[in-house]
Every structure is written in C-alpha cells, then in structure tokens.
Write a protein that holds these residues in place. Sequence first.
Motif, PDB file in Angstrom:
ATOM      1  N   LEU A 334       0.809  -1.218   0.000  1.00 37.74           N
ATOM      2  CA  LEU A 334       0.000   0.000   0.000  1.00 37.74           C
ATOM      3  C   LEU A 334       0.841   1.267   0.000  1.00 37.74           C
ATOM      4  O   LEU A 334       0.348   2.337  -0.348  1.00 37.74           O
ATOM      5  N   ALA A 335       2.092   1.159   0.393  1.00 40.00           N
ATOM      6  CA  ALA A 335       2.964   2.337   0.417  1.00 40.00           C
ATOM      7  C   ALA A 335       3.412   2.684  -0.990  1.00 40.00           C
ATOM      8  O   ALA A 335       3.666   1.806  -1.815  1.00 40.00           O
ATOM      9  N   ASN A 336       3.522   3.978  -1.279  1.00 43.10           N
ATOM     10  CA  ASN A 336       3.959   4.448  -2.594  1.00 43.10           C
ATOM     11  C   ASN A 336       5.416   4.898  -2.525  1.00 43.10           C
ATOM     12  O   ASN A 336       5.731   5.833  -1.789  1.00 43.10           O
ATOM     13  N   GLY A 337       6.283   4.260  -3.271  1.00 39.60           N
ATOM     14  CA  GLY A 337       7.679   4.681  -3.312  1.00 39.60           C
ATOM     15  C   GLY A 337       8.561   3.869  -2.381  1.00 39.60           C
ATOM     16  O   GLY A 337       8.101   3.276  -1.404  1.00 39.60           O
ATOM     17  N   TRP A 338       9.849   3.889  -2.672  1.00 35.10           N
ATOM     18  CA  TRP A 338      10.772   3.047  -1.909  1.00 35.10           C
ATOM     19  C   TRP A 338      10.988   3.573  -0.495  1.00 35.10           C
ATOM     20  O   TRP A 338      11.170   2.783   0.439  1.00 35.10           O
ATOM     21  N   THR A 396       9.064  -1.581  -6.420  1.00 30.79           N
ATOM     22  CA  THR A 396       8.709  -0.174  -6.567  1.00 30.79           C
ATOM     23  C   THR A 396       9.286   0.399  -7.856  1.00 30.79           C
ATOM     24  O   THR A 396       8.717   1.293  -8.478  1.00 30.79           O
ATOM     25  N   HIS A 397      10.425  -0.125  -8.297  1.00 29.95           N
ATOM     26  CA  HIS A 397      11.098   0.400  -9.481  1.00 29.95           C
ATOM     27  C   HIS A 397      10.723  -0.363 -10.744  1.00 29.95           C
ATOM     28  O   HIS A 397      11.354  -0.203 -11.776  1.00 29.95           O
ATOM     29  N   ALA A 398       9.682  -1.220 -10.640  1.00 34.64           N
ATOM     30  CA  ALA A 398       9.235  -1.985 -11.810  1.00 34.64           C
ATOM     31  C   ALA A 398       7.838  -1.521 -12.198  1.00 34.64           C
ATOM     32  O   ALA A 398       6.838  -2.029 -11.708  1.00 34.64           O
ATOM     33  N   PRO A 399       7.692  -0.522 -13.076  1.00 32.81           N
ATOM     34  CA  PRO A 399       6.378   0.062 -13.368  1.00 32.81           C
ATOM     35  C   PRO A 399       5.390  -0.890 -14.004  1.00 32.81           C
ATOM     36  O   PRO A 399       4.207  -0.625 -14.020  1.00 32.81           O
ATOM     37  N   THR A 400       5.865  -1.992 -14.541  1.00 33.99           N
ATOM     38  CA  THR A 400       4.933  -2.934 -15.180  1.00 33.99           C
ATOM     39  C   THR A 400       4.334  -3.908 -14.188  1.00 33.99           C
ATOM     40  O   THR A 400       3.477  -4.699 -14.530  1.00 33.99           O
ATOM     41  N   ASP A 401       4.785  -3.870 -12.922  1.00 29.51           N
ATOM     42  CA  ASP A 401       4.300  -4.809 -11.921  1.00 29.51           C
ATOM     43  C   ASP A 401       3.010  -4.283 -11.331  1.00 29.51           C
ATOM     44  O   ASP A 401       3.006  -3.286 -10.630  1.00 29.51           O
ATOM     45  N   GLY A 402       1.926  -4.968 -11.566  1.00 29.80           N
ATOM     46  CA  GLY A 402       0.624  -4.505 -11.091  1.00 29.80           C
ATOM     47  C   GLY A 402       0.406  -4.675  -9.625  1.00 29.80           C
ATOM     48  O   GLY A 402      -0.574  -4.181  -9.089  1.00 29.80           O
ATOM     49  N   LEU A 403       1.308  -5.377  -8.912  1.00 32.74           N
ATOM     50  CA  LEU A 403       1.087  -5.576  -7.493  1.00 32.74           C
ATOM     51  C   LEU A 403       1.368  -4.331  -6.680  1.00 32.74           C
ATOM     52  O   LEU A 403       0.749  -4.080  -5.669  1.00 32.74           O
TER      53      LEU A 403
END
Length: 408
Positions: A334-338, A396-403
């Motif tokens: 649920l957290a946004n960003g590293w 977090t650094h994989a924009p294609t990961d929908g999780l």
Amino acid sequence: MMQQTPAAELLLAVARRFAGIESPEEIRLRASRVTDWRAAMDLARAHGMEPLAAYYINTDCAGMFAPEFHKRLRAILVGNTAKFVVLSTDLIKVLRILEGRGIPVVPLKGPVLAEKLFSEIPWRDSCDLDLLIPRIDIGRAKDALVNAGYRLDSELRSSEENAAFHWTSQLILYPDGIGPALDLHWELLPSLFPCARYFDSVWQRLQHSAFDDIEILALSAEDQLFFLCAHAARHSWHGLRHAVDIARLIRVSPNLDWDSIIHAARGSDGVKVLALGLWMVNRLLEVDLPETALRFANAEIDGRQFASRLLERMVITDPEQYETSSELRLQLQLANGWWPKLRCAAGYVLLPTAAEGVLRLPASLFFLYYLYRPIRLTAKYGMKFFRMISCEITRTHAPTDGLITGKG
C-alpha cells in the motif's frame, strides 16, 4: 470469487443487510442452507460479527428454527447489550476524569461508533475503550487515571516509560477491578505506517457530538471513513467487520465530502489505503459508491493481485487461520515509493513491542531493545522475511508490476 460455504454466504448476506443492500428474504434463504449452526456462529464470532448475525437471524428468520436456537441467539444479544452498557458507563466515567483535568479526549470505535452506525441495537462487539489524546497531555492523562484506580499494562519501569513513547502510539491501562482496558492513543496510526500523515491535522477538524446525553469530541465523517480504512489495512483486513464498519458509515453519512477525502488521501500517501477500503466494500458487499469514489477506487485497485487475494481470503477463510506475516506485506504493497516502504519495513524490524519489554533491561542498556527484535524475527521467520522486504522494495522500481505500482 471462489465458492463459499453456506455459513460464509449467510455471513455476507448479514453484512449486506446491515449495509442496506440485502433483504430479509435473502437472509432466510441463506439461513435455510446452513446445516452446522455451531460452525456458522463460530465463523461469525471470528469475524467480529456474532451480535449482528444473531440479531438478523433472530428477527428475519423468526419461527424458522427450534425455540432453543432462537433463545441462544437472544442470549448473545443480551450479553452484548450488557457489555455495551458496561463499556458506555466506563467511557463516561473516564471522560469525566480527563475533562476534569482539562484534557481533550476523542473516543474512538467502541460504543460511540456502535451508536453512530446503528442506534437501534449495540451490535458492534467491543472489548476495550480507545481514546485519542494530544501527545502533550498523555502524561497527565496517565497520572489522572492511575490516581483513579487504573494500572499500566507495562513491563517497563516507570523511569523507562517516556523513553518508550517514541516507538509506540498508545498506552494501555487496566482497572483494578473488573472492567474494560483503556487504550490511550496520541496518534491514530503509528507514524511509520503508510498514510499516517493524513491524521496530522485531525485535531483541527474535530466536531462536537452527543453520546448518552453528554457532549463529546468526535472525528468528522470524512476522517472517520479514512480511519476505518486505515485501521482495516493496518490489520490486513483481518475480518469481515472491517468492511461492515466502512459500508455502514457510508450509508449513514450521505453528505460525505468525497472530493475532500480523496484530495487529502493523495496528499498523505493514503491513496491505496482509502481506495482499497472503498473497493472492498463495493466488491465484497456490493455497496453503491458515488461515481467519483467508484472511479477513484477502481483506478487505484482494479487488477491488483493483492486486492483480489484479500477479497477471496475474506469469504473463504476463518480469520484465525490468517498468516500474521501478511500484515507487513500489505503495508508494503500500500505504500507508494521506496522510502515509505523502507520506513515501514524498518519500523517493523527494529521497533520493539511489548514482547521485548519482558527483558526488563536497565535504562543504560535501553538501546538493546532495538537489537533484540531483529534477532527474534530472524529466528522466527529467517530469510523468508528479509526476502519479502527486499522483493517489495525492489518492485517499486518496476512500473509494469501490477502488485505495487499505481496512479497514486
């Protein structure tokens, strides 16, 4: 969604009935398919919904079952009503103690929320009292309550309590005799959790309300909604009652300022926390949301595998079988960003809990609490735990990961 047991189907029908979605006829239909009522009521209890289930089964299914069973249901309601009265009486007593010292206090959940959501019956099963108090007043509040006969639930010596304040967000006190525990909070959510910043200005938005003919301070409806979503997320949606609370609050608050709460969530790393709560009640309980809220929830949560897993787990699994380790995993998702993920993981790994207090370290060795918890976690979970943290931060650094990634 996976196939549900008759007991789970009935429990969902009860939840939808309370949210204003289901009819009495549907309750009777679902109840007629249940063959093991002991298991059905055990499931309701595990989800924190035993009084609510007993109420609707007893009223909507009147005459369907043996008198002994209806008598058992009424006994559940009488018992919960007695508990509600005890909690309400103790709450008023504590409010008067603290107000006598000039200490602002906001009752959370418990009998106040039960009365707000459903004034006809005290359906909400609660065991303790949660109070929000300004951090600056915690010491005075504790002293006032100790003088009134309460005792701290702490393994730490009094000289160490102030040092411990910075790793927790609450103090727990018990009465000397029989009565509910008091949880004194100075934060609605520990600061290392995602979205905790939402509550930084909550004191500026408090409203005056009434409870049992006395005036109290209360969260605004918008803050209450976000708090319930955050509380559910913090506990990994550990039971259907989380969804029931949110759904019913939406029903009894027709004038919610949706634009305001969504804007506040976007500014506090709370986008996915709020969106998940709205998405869950829409998908699980079929609650109709305003177009603005529905678009927001779907944009942030649709297609997220972790949300789909939560939804399936909610309707097919007894909460007592949930894995505790899933709580941290959900916070990371649920957290946004590293950086928020790293803060959350570090807090879980490093910050001591009540279990560490049994060490009874002297004040000079207080820092060793921060070393003991990682050792305990390593021994318990091993490399699986640290692989999970590393994996979630890396995603977090994989924009294609929908999780993990989203528009928030």
